[in-house]
Structures are given as structure tokens and as C-alpha cells.
Design a protein around this motif. Structure first.
Motif, PDB file in Angstrom:
ATOM      1  N   ARG A  56       0.817  -1.206   0.000  1.00  0.00           N
ATOM      2  CA  ARG A  56       0.000   0.000   0.000  1.00  0.00           C
ATOM      3  C   ARG A  56       0.857   1.266   0.000  1.00  0.00           C
ATOM      4  NH1 ARG A  56      -5.374   0.635   1.561  1.00  0.00           N
ATOM      5  NH2 ARG A  56      -5.425  -1.450   2.493  1.00  0.00           N
ATOM      6  N   ARG A  57       2.033   1.202   0.598  1.00  0.00           N
ATOM      7  CA  ARG A  57       2.871   2.399   0.706  1.00  0.00           C
ATOM      8  C   ARG A  57       3.598   2.704  -0.595  1.00  0.00           C
ATOM      9  NH1 ARG A  57       8.203   3.261   1.822  1.00  0.00           N
ATOM     10  NH2 ARG A  57       8.509   1.023   2.094  1.00  0.00           N
ATOM     11  N   THR A  58       4.153   1.690  -1.230  1.00  0.00           N
ATOM     12  CA  THR A  58       4.969   1.915  -2.424  1.00  0.00           C
ATOM     13  C   THR A  58       4.260   1.564  -3.723  1.00  0.00           C
ATOM     14  OG1 THR A  58       5.922  -0.308  -2.290  1.00  0.00           O
ATOM     15  CG2 THR A  58       7.023   1.446  -1.061  1.00  0.00           C
ATOM     16  N   ASP A 106       4.849  -2.144   6.773  1.00  0.00           N
ATOM     17  CA  ASP A 106       4.123  -1.917   5.517  1.00  0.00           C
ATOM     18  C   ASP A 106       2.889  -2.827   5.468  1.00  0.00           C
ATOM     19  OD1 ASP A 106       5.942  -0.056   4.771  1.00  0.00           O
ATOM     20  OD2 ASP A 106       6.947  -1.276   3.248  1.00  0.00           O
TER      21      ASP A 106
END
Length: 318
Positions: free
Chosen positions: A195-197, A230
Motif C-alpha cells: 500500500r505504501r509503495t 508496511d
């Protein structure tokens, strides 16, 4: 006055009865006798009951001011709590109203953008509530049996989710029950998205953690942008799992570049299978219409298709 007529007895003030030691011994023996008699024969119980009845009105009368004070304090405290809860509810209602308005605007904007780009609108996923009956007795696998099967419209390879996220998928169908292979099983694999990258990869089961079963990301380079904490969700590229469902959280990252060039990334599943009781069976993304009961002969073909999609996703991630 003759001396023989004088009263030689001491005045009452100087008269002395039994000694203090004698009184102590007597009353100690009396108290011991009464305690033993009351404990063994309940001799003092009627007297105690009578005194309790006589003193009850006095106790109630003396307790009225205390009860009034406590009742007033509780009333004022409850009034303050009610006012505070009302203010909090109004604040939450205002926040939810704002979020609802924002969601409606985003939904309308999404539909407009999809219409401009000519994309197919997102189709809602059918869900079916089910209850976990028991865990499979096979010690070399992690599977659950639920109380929904072919007669209820469950499809083979259908995703199964809990309150916290994805649990696994249906791997075997029966008329009234289904067998669900959990994500922590050694043969399980699921395409995920960081979801972050926004990076796609594949999570595999069969990892042992101190507090239970776990997962890991394989075929990730040692310098991949993955950090502990993450959140990983379903990517939706396999045509089975809907996108955006919580899968796991990165627990540890060991960058062993010198040994194999790949990092060892351990994952904590989002849903705990040992604590779940009720689940939702979702229709696979590729099937938007109600699915007919799958025959036993088609089960191996569907399982091979699911494994092929997982393998292709792994190759894409590499």
C-alpha cells in the motif's frame, strides 16, 4: 467511746473485689466458651438475629444521608457523562457527514472518469456468510471447514475473508460444506500490493512465527523498498481476490544480499484464523453472476488454474 464498737471494715471506696488477673482469666474463659458454643451449637445466633432486626431501622436511618450524597454525586456524574457523550456523538456525526459527502463526491468523480476513459465500472462482489465448523485434522496443512457448500452457491477457489482481512480460499467443495485453505498453509500463495509503495509481489504461507503461522514475501531483491510495518493488500491481478483486501503486515526484513541476493521478509497475517468464528465467502472477481454448483470432476482443473495464476504472478514479480 469504746474501741470495740468501732466498725473496722474499710469504706466502700477502698473495698476491692477479685484481682485483675482473676477477672482477666474469667472473662477470657467466658469469651472462649461463647465463641466455641456459637461456632459449634449456634447458641448466639438467635440473639444476633434479634439484634440485627432491631438495629436495621437505625442503620437504614443513618444510611439515608450517605445514600443521598452518593446518589446526588452519581446523578451529577452521569449527567456530565451524558453531556460529554452527546457532544462526542455530535462531533462524530459531523465528521461522518463530511466523510460521507467526500465519499459521494469521489464516487461521482470516479464514475465520470471511468466513463471518460471507457473503463468497465467496478462490479460489486457477491458475499455469503458462513460459520467455521472445525479445523481440518491434517497436521501438515492449515485448513478450515465451513458450513456452506455447493448447494449454497459456493464456487471453487472462492476467496474467504474475515473481519480483519483475507483468510484463504475454497479448495474443496461438498454439498453442504467447503474446505478452506488458509493463507498460512505451506501451499498457499496470493498476489499482494504494498500500500505504501504500490509495488506488486507474491506472499507465500508455510512460515512459523512464535505466536502462530505466518507468511513471507519471496523473490524480493535485497534492496527492495520494503519496510517493517508496511501493509499488504490484494492486488486483484489474479482474477480471484478483489483488490484492496487486507492480507498481511510486514514483520521483519532481513536483507541478505551477500548470500542469495534476495531479502527474507516475514509477514504477520491480518486475519487470525484461530480466533475467527464467522467468515464471508466472496465470489471470485472473474465471476460476477451467481455460480452453479461445481462438480467434483472440475475441482482439479480449477485448482490447476489457480496455481497457474499464482505462478504467473510470481514470474511477473521477479
Amino acid at each position: 467511746m469504746p474501741l470495740g464498737t468501732l466498725d473496722r471494715t474499710p469504706p466502700p471506696f477502698f473495698r476491692q473485689g477479685p484481682s485483675a488477673l482473676t477477672k482477666l482469666v474469667f472473662f477470657s474463659a467466658l469469651a472462649l466458651f461463647l465463641m466455641v458454643a456459637d461456632g459449634r451449637f449456634r447458641i448466639v445466633q438467635p440473639l444476633r438475629a434479634g439484634l440485627a432486626v432491631l438495629l436495621l431501622p437505625v442503620q437504614r436511618t443513618l444510611a439515608v444521608p450517605v445514600q443521598m450524597w452518593q446518589g446526588g454525586a452519581d446523578y451529577l456524574g452521569g449527567l456530565d457523562q451524558a453531556l460529554k457523550a452527546s457532544r462526542d456523538a455530535e462531533a462524530r456525526l459531523a465528521t461522518q457527514g463530511e466523510l460521507t459527502g467526500r465519499l459521494n463526491r469521489l464516487t461521482a468523480e470516479n464514475e465520470q472518469l471511468r466513463g471518460l476513459l471507457g473503463l468497465q465500472p467496478a462490479l460489486p462482489t457477491r458475499t455469503l456468510a458462513a460459520e467455521v465448523l472445525y479445523e481440518a485434522a491434517d497436521p501438515f496443512s492449515r485448513k478450515l471447514v465451513i458450513n456452506r457448500g455447493q448447494t449454497h452457491g459456493v464456487a471453487l477457489a472462492a476467496p474467504v475473508a474475515g473481519e480483519a482481512g483475507v483468510l484463504g480460499q475454497v479448495t474443496r467443495l461438498y454439498p453442504l460444506t467447503s474446505e478452506v485453505m488458509l493463507l498460512i498453509d505451506k501451499d498457499a500463495a496470493i498476489p499482494v500490493l504494498n500500500r505504501r509503495t504500490g509495488q506488486r509481489s507474491v506472499a507465500f504461507g508455510g512460515v512459523y512465527l512464535p505466536d502462530g503461522g505466518g507468511m513471507e514475501l519471496r523473490f524480493m531483491s535485497g534492496n527492495a523498498d520494503v519496510q517493517a510495518g508496511d501493509e499488504l493488500v490484494t492486488s486483484g491481478l489474479d482474477g480471484v481476490y478483489p483488490p484492496g483486501l487486507a492480507v498481511a503486515r510486514v514483520l521483519t526484513v532481513e536483507r541478505r544480499v551477500g548470500e542469495s541476493g534476495f531479502a527474507r521478509i516475514l509477514l504477520q497475517p491480518a486475519a487470525e484464523p484461530d480466533a475467527v468464528r464467522h467468515v464471508l465467502v466472496l465470489a471470485p472477481v472473474g465471476r460476477t453472476q451467481p455460480v452453479a454448483a461445481t462438480t467434483a470432476a472440475s475441482a482439479p482443473m480449477a485448482a490447476k488454474a489457480a496455481s497457474a495464476s499464482a505462478a504467473s504472478a510470481a514470474r511477473a514479480a521477479r
